[in-house]
Motif scaffolding. Structure first.
Motif, PDB file in Angstrom:
ATOM      1  N   LEU A  91       0.721 -11.883  -3.273  1.00  0.00           N
ATOM      2  CA  LEU A  91       1.693 -11.016  -3.941  1.00  0.00           C
ATOM      3  C   LEU A  91       1.003  -9.995  -4.851  1.00  0.00           C
ATOM      4  O   LEU A  91       1.378  -8.828  -4.877  1.00  0.00           O
ATOM      5  CB  LEU A  91       2.686 -11.857  -4.759  1.00  0.00           C
ATOM      6  N   ALA A  92      -0.004 -10.451  -5.575  1.00  0.00           N
ATOM      7  CA  ALA A  92      -0.715  -9.525  -6.466  1.00  0.00           C
ATOM      8  C   ALA A  92      -1.364  -8.406  -5.650  1.00  0.00           C
ATOM      9  O   ALA A  92      -1.329  -7.237  -6.031  1.00  0.00           O
ATOM     10  CB  ALA A  92      -1.763 -10.279  -7.282  1.00  0.00           C
ATOM     11  N   ALA A  98       1.399  -6.008  -4.339  1.00  0.00           N
ATOM     12  CA  ALA A  98       1.927  -5.170  -5.423  1.00  0.00           C
ATOM     13  C   ALA A  98       0.957  -4.029  -5.729  1.00  0.00           C
ATOM     14  O   ALA A  98       1.367  -2.910  -6.014  1.00  0.00           O
ATOM     15  CB  ALA A  98       2.162  -6.006  -6.674  1.00  0.00           C
ATOM     16  N   GLY A 122       2.466  -0.673  -2.833  1.00  0.00           N
ATOM     17  CA  GLY A 122       3.576  -0.598  -3.782  1.00  0.00           C
ATOM     18  C   GLY A 122       4.919  -0.302  -3.135  1.00  0.00           C
ATOM     19  O   GLY A 122       5.929  -0.881  -3.516  1.00  0.00           O
ATOM     20  N   ALA A 123       4.940   0.602  -2.142  1.00  0.00           N
ATOM     21  CA  ALA A 123       6.207   0.999  -1.535  1.00  0.00           C
ATOM     22  C   ALA A 123       6.836  -0.177  -0.799  1.00  0.00           C
ATOM     23  O   ALA A 123       8.013  -0.490  -0.994  1.00  0.00           O
ATOM     24  CB  ALA A 123       5.987   2.174  -0.587  1.00  0.00           C
ATOM     25  N   TYR A 153       6.169  -3.363  -1.129  1.00  0.00           N
ATOM     26  CA  TYR A 153       6.464  -4.393  -2.129  1.00  0.00           C
ATOM     27  C   TYR A 153       7.780  -4.080  -2.836  1.00  0.00           C
ATOM     28  O   TYR A 153       8.624  -4.957  -3.026  1.00  0.00           O
ATOM     29  CB  TYR A 153       5.307  -4.458  -3.120  1.00  0.00           C
ATOM     30  N   GLY A 154       7.965  -2.799  -3.229  1.00  0.00           N
ATOM     31  CA  GLY A 154       9.183  -2.397  -3.928  1.00  0.00           C
ATOM     32  C   GLY A 154      10.413  -2.562  -3.054  1.00  0.00           C
ATOM     33  O   GLY A 154      11.426  -3.115  -3.490  1.00  0.00           O
ATOM     34  N   ILE A 155      10.316  -2.101  -1.794  1.00  0.00           N
ATOM     35  CA  ILE A 155      11.460  -2.191  -0.884  1.00  0.00           C
ATOM     36  C   ILE A 155      11.794  -3.662  -0.624  1.00  0.00           C
ATOM     37  O   ILE A 155      12.960  -4.069  -0.638  1.00  0.00           O
ATOM     38  CB  ILE A 155      11.157  -1.440   0.441  1.00  0.00           C
ATOM     39  N   PHE A 156      10.756  -4.463  -0.424  1.00  0.00           N
ATOM     40  CA  PHE A 156      10.942  -5.904  -0.205  1.00  0.00           C
ATOM     41  C   PHE A 156      11.671  -6.536  -1.397  1.00  0.00           C
ATOM     42  O   PHE A 156      12.638  -7.293  -1.231  1.00  0.00           O
ATOM     43  CB  PHE A 156       9.566  -6.542   0.014  1.00  0.00           C
ATOM     44  N   SER A 157      11.219  -6.200  -2.618  1.00  0.00           N
ATOM     45  CA  SER A 157      11.848  -6.759  -3.820  1.00  0.00           C
ATOM     46  C   SER A 157      13.315  -6.360  -3.909  1.00  0.00           C
ATOM     47  O   SER A 157      14.170  -7.165  -4.295  1.00  0.00           O
ATOM     48  CB  SER A 157      11.125  -6.275  -5.084  1.00  0.00           C
ATOM     49  N   ILE A 158      13.614  -5.095  -3.560  1.00  0.00           N
ATOM     50  CA  ILE A 158      14.997  -4.608  -3.640  1.00  0.00           C
ATOM     51  C   ILE A 158      15.866  -5.321  -2.615  1.00  0.00           C
ATOM     52  O   ILE A 158      16.990  -5.757  -2.921  1.00  0.00           O
ATOM     53  CB  ILE A 158      15.038  -3.077  -3.436  1.00  0.00           C
ATOM     54  N   VAL A 185      15.424  -8.287  -1.268  1.00  0.00           N
ATOM     55  CA  VAL A 185      15.661  -9.668  -1.697  1.00  0.00           C
ATOM     56  C   VAL A 185      16.758  -9.709  -2.759  1.00  0.00           C
ATOM     57  O   VAL A 185      17.657 -10.562  -2.715  1.00  0.00           O
ATOM     58  CB  VAL A 185      14.355 -10.305  -2.236  1.00  0.00           C
ATOM     59  N   ALA A 186      16.729  -8.753  -3.692  1.00  0.00           N
ATOM     60  CA  ALA A 186      17.736  -8.712  -4.758  1.00  0.00           C
ATOM     61  C   ALA A 186      19.122  -8.439  -4.178  1.00  0.00           C
ATOM     62  O   ALA A 186      20.099  -9.096  -4.549  1.00  0.00           O
ATOM     63  CB  ALA A 186      17.362  -7.654  -5.791  1.00  0.00           C
ATOM     64  N   LEU A 187      19.219  -7.469  -3.246  1.00  0.00           N
ATOM     65  CA  LEU A 187      20.514  -7.137  -2.643  1.00  0.00           C
ATOM     66  C   LEU A 187      21.079  -8.331  -1.879  1.00  0.00           C
ATOM     67  O   LEU A 187      22.254  -8.680  -2.016  1.00  0.00           O
ATOM     68  CB  LEU A 187      20.360  -5.944  -1.681  1.00  0.00           C
ATOM     69  N   SER A 234      20.387 -11.517  -2.274  1.00  0.00           N
ATOM     70  CA  SER A 234      20.814 -12.600  -3.175  1.00  0.00           C
ATOM     71  C   SER A 234      22.148 -12.266  -3.818  1.00  0.00           C
ATOM     72  O   SER A 234      22.985 -13.153  -4.001  1.00  0.00           O
ATOM     73  CB  SER A 234      19.808 -12.871  -4.303  1.00  0.00           C
ATOM     74  N   ALA A 237      20.099  -7.309  -8.269  1.00  0.00           N
ATOM     75  CA  ALA A 237      20.776  -8.501  -7.753  1.00  0.00           C
ATOM     76  C   ALA A 237      22.061  -8.789  -8.522  1.00  0.00           C
ATOM     77  O   ALA A 237      23.118  -8.996  -7.931  1.00  0.00           O
ATOM     78  CB  ALA A 237      19.832  -9.699  -7.832  1.00  0.00           C
ATOM     79  N   THR A 279      24.716  -6.195  -7.758  1.00  0.00           N
ATOM     80  CA  THR A 279      25.264  -6.359  -6.400  1.00  0.00           C
ATOM     81  C   THR A 279      26.292  -7.481  -6.416  1.00  0.00           C
ATOM     82  O   THR A 279      27.419  -7.328  -5.920  1.00  0.00           O
ATOM     83  CB  THR A 279      24.152  -6.735  -5.396  1.00  0.00           C
ATOM     84  N   PHE A 314      12.187   0.793  -7.353  1.00  0.00           N
ATOM     85  CA  PHE A 314      11.265   1.356  -6.364  1.00  0.00           C
ATOM     86  C   PHE A 314      10.171   2.184  -7.055  1.00  0.00           C
ATOM     87  O   PHE A 314       8.988   2.031  -6.757  1.00  0.00           O
ATOM     88  CB  PHE A 314      12.010   2.221  -5.351  1.00  0.00           C
ATOM     89  N   ALA A 345       7.663  -0.043  -8.835  1.00  0.00           N
ATOM     90  CA  ALA A 345       6.784  -0.775  -7.914  1.00  0.00           C
ATOM     91  C   ALA A 345       5.792   0.170  -7.268  1.00  0.00           C
ATOM     92  O   ALA A 345       4.615  -0.158  -7.081  1.00  0.00           O
ATOM     93  CB  ALA A 345       7.617  -1.476  -6.841  1.00  0.00           C
ATOM     94  N   TYR A 346       6.259   1.383  -6.958  1.00  0.00           N
ATOM     95  CA  TYR A 346       5.429   2.327  -6.213  1.00  0.00           C
ATOM     96  C   TYR A 346       4.379   2.997  -7.096  1.00  0.00           C
ATOM     97  O   TYR A 346       3.224   3.098  -6.723  1.00  0.00           O
ATOM     98  CB  TYR A 346       6.335   3.383  -5.569  1.00  0.00           C
ATOM     99  N   LEU A 397      16.877 -13.600 -11.109  1.00  0.00           N
ATOM    100  CA  LEU A 397      18.079 -13.295 -10.322  1.00  0.00           C
ATOM    101  C   LEU A 397      18.789 -14.545  -9.825  1.00  0.00           C
ATOM    102  O   LEU A 397      19.996 -14.510  -9.597  1.00  0.00           O
ATOM    103  CB  LEU A 397      17.761 -12.299  -9.203  1.00  0.00           C
TER     104      LEU A 397
END
Lengths: 276, 308
Positions: free
Chosen positions: A239-240, A243, A247-248, A250-255, A257-259, A261, B63, B66, B235, B238-239, B253
């Motif tokens: 993960l480190a 990240a 970054g892109a 990782y960011g999309i993946f995190s988003i 997962v959040a959506l 959940s 999260a 949503t 985003f 993270a980016y 979350l």
């Protein structure tokens, strides 16, 4: 490090090995030691570190590092674990308008060891003169003079800021200084020392040097070095790395997962609750 | 159970962020705020670096919001049309705010402006909401508490009605010029960018008092807005800054999506003015805490940068 010995470099090359390392390092040319011919050292200082390779995995919560070795009877010992020096920037708080405490500027610290854990058999100030302590950066007083702070207008201002900085690092368990935590024992006529350091989980992955100094008559008469390596492993490493390097994604993946959940919780509650 | 956080580079008792997530998720479902103004300082107190705390919180809010938007949508509380106008405005405002911060930083007094804006906005919004909803509760005895407050200034009303592009927002039961939500959204966007927060606690009173939307529609629509803002922020963090900690976000979350659902259920049982007064109390409490932080001598005169 203040020693410019080739052994040190060789040693650092060996740092990655899992085997407990053992190294004998006489002082360079032994200038001070040779002149003081009253009591030549017969036993050389040694040091070994157990648990010298720490892996940071998902459940890592710090660890312990024990240091032991043989030392000359009648000497005092200082054991120092430190990280390579770097730069740190912090915000400085000050009073604005005589009333409000706010960040009033940046402070840049250089020659900062990321970790500084020190144990001495006796108070360092009683062992040696400040100049000798400074030469090897032994103890908070010497470390304070070793650190470079910008901007610091006067010597007293620097002293105050450095004191605060050491306190700041102590709060994060990265700096510690203890007296009298080293145990000595007699094994087959040899004087064995041992001590255990609590290894803080805040210490970042990297290579750390364990330096042992033997002190007699106000002088460092011998030194030995060993190492501790801290490395990320498994999920943490994955993960480190993601990240940092991707970054892109990782960011999309995190988003995502959040959506998922969020919707998931909504769907579960709708089934269970039902009553509109 | 301790877990190691790969980006924050620290270890944490897993129950702490889960509990914190639950508490802040409850607030999201109840009031339509992201809760960043509570979450970020508490994470810093747990030893998370300031930059990681702020970025990871926005991931968590994705999260929670949503979950909350979904629950409120089921109840018919989300005005998507109004939400999209406000969103467009706040995106524009956010861009403007970021530029403004750059100018302030170049002038060297960014921290002062940020802190003062924060205290004044929190205190002002909290104080006004508190007084107004208290008066409503006393007067109305709750029978019509959820209806939009009557417009007091008829001159203002005439002026607003004379603006072009009058549009009916049927979910909220209000009619405004399309320019109004765009401008108000931009206003909140600028402030949110300056303060480094999601802006939910500003958007809620703007919708209640300026757009005259009923409180329950406000909560649902605000969550919908917060969701989009936080997707963007997550985003970008993270980016560009690599400061989102995935493990920490998941722990938060897990608590917050459940909290948001339960908050929505509680919210249905409360009247609009009761919700407003509760939110006002929380906002005022945070204001008091910040004022104490600003006036009491700190233990250490050093701190990590990057809180905003």
């Amino acid at each position: 490090m203040s020693y410019d010995m080739t052994q040190t470099n060789i040693f650092r090359g060996l740092a990655g090995m899992v085997l407990p390392l053992l190294l004998l390092l006489p002082l360079p040319a032994g200038a001070e030691v040779a002149q003081d011919a009253r009591e030549p050292l017969t036993v050389k200082l040694t040091t070994t570190v157990n648990h010298d390779h720490l892996y940071i995995d998902a459940f890592y919560h710090g660890g312990t590092v024990s240091v032991r070795g043989e030392s000359e009877p009648g000497t005092d010992l200082i054991i120092k674990i430190s990280a390579a020096e770097g730069d740190v920037s912090l915000k400085r708080k000050g009073k604005v308008g005589g009333l409000l405490w706010m960040n009033v500027g940046d402070l840049h610290f250089s020659q900062v060891p990321g970790l500084y854990l020190l144990k001495s058999s006796k108070n360092i100030a009683e062992m040696m003169k400040p100049e000798e302590a400074e030469r090897h950066v032994l103890g908070y007083d010497a470390l304070g003079r070793h650190l470079v702070v910008e901007p610091a207008a006067t010597e007293s201002e620097k002293e105050e800021i450095v004191g605060q900085f050491i306190q700041f690092q102590e709060q994060h368990n990265l700096y510690a200084q203890q007296t009298g935590e080293i145990e000595f024992a007699d094994e087959n006529g040899k004087r064995i020392y041992r001590t255990v350091f609590a290894w803080p989980f805040q210490a970042k992955p990297g290579d750390y040097a364990v330096d042992v100094y033997e002190v007699k008559d106000g002088q460092v008469v011998a030194a030995a070095q060993s190492a501790v390596k801290v490395e990320q492993a498994g999920t943490v490493k994955y993960l480190a790395g993601l990240a940092r390097n991707n970054g892109a994604i990782y960011g999309i993946f995190s988003i995502i997962v959040a959506l998922v959940s969020g919707f998931g919780a909504g769907a579960i509650f709708r089934k269970q609750g039902g009553a509109h | 159970m301790y877990l190691y956080l790969p980006v924050a580079l620290t270890s944490i008792n897993a129950l702490m962020p889960m509990g914190l997530g639950f508490a802040v998720g409850l607030l999201s479902g109840l009031f339509g705020v992201g809760g960043g103004f509570l979450m970020t300082p508490l994470l810093i107190m747990m030893g998370i670096p300031a930059t990681v705390a702020a970025a990871t919180d926005s991931n968590q809010i994705v999260a929670a919001s949503t979950s909350g938007t979904y629950a409120h949508w089921k109840l018919g509380n989300v005005d998507f049309k109004m939400g999209l106008y406000l969103l467009a405005g706040s995106l524009l405002g956010g861009g403007l705010g970021v530029q403004l911060i750059k100018v302030l930083k170049a002038m060297g007094n960014a921290d002062f402006v940020i802190q003062i804006t924060y205290v004044v906005m929190l205190g002002g919004v909290g104080g006004y909401m508190f007084c107004e909803s208290l008066a409503q509760l006393r007067k109305g005895k709750g029978e019509q508490a959820d209806a939009p407050a009557p417009a007091r200034d008829s001159g203002m009303k005439k002026f607003l009605a004379s603006l072009p592009l009058q549009t009916e927002f049927s979910r909220s039961g209000v009619t405004h010029s399309s320019l109004i939500p765009l401008l108000l959204g931009a206003f909140v966007g600028v402030l949110a960018a300056i303060m480094g927060v999601g802006g939910g606690f500003l958007m809620v009173p703007v919708m209640v008092y300026m757009l005259r939307m009923p409180m329950h529609a406000v909560v649902g629509t605000s969550l919908f807005l917060v969701l989009f803002t936080c997707i963007e922020v997550t985003f970008l963090q993270a980016y560009t800054n690599h400061t989102v900690d995935f493990i920490l976000a998941v722990l938060l979350l897990v608590g917050s999506v459940i909290g948001a659902q339960i908050g929505t259920i509680f919210g249905r049982k409360l009247k609009g003015d009761q919700l407003k007064i509760l939110l006002a109390v929380i906002v005022l409490a945070v204001t008091v805490k910040i004022v104490f932080d600003l006036t009491l001598t700190p233990d250490l005169l050093l701190s990590q940068g990057g809180g905003h």
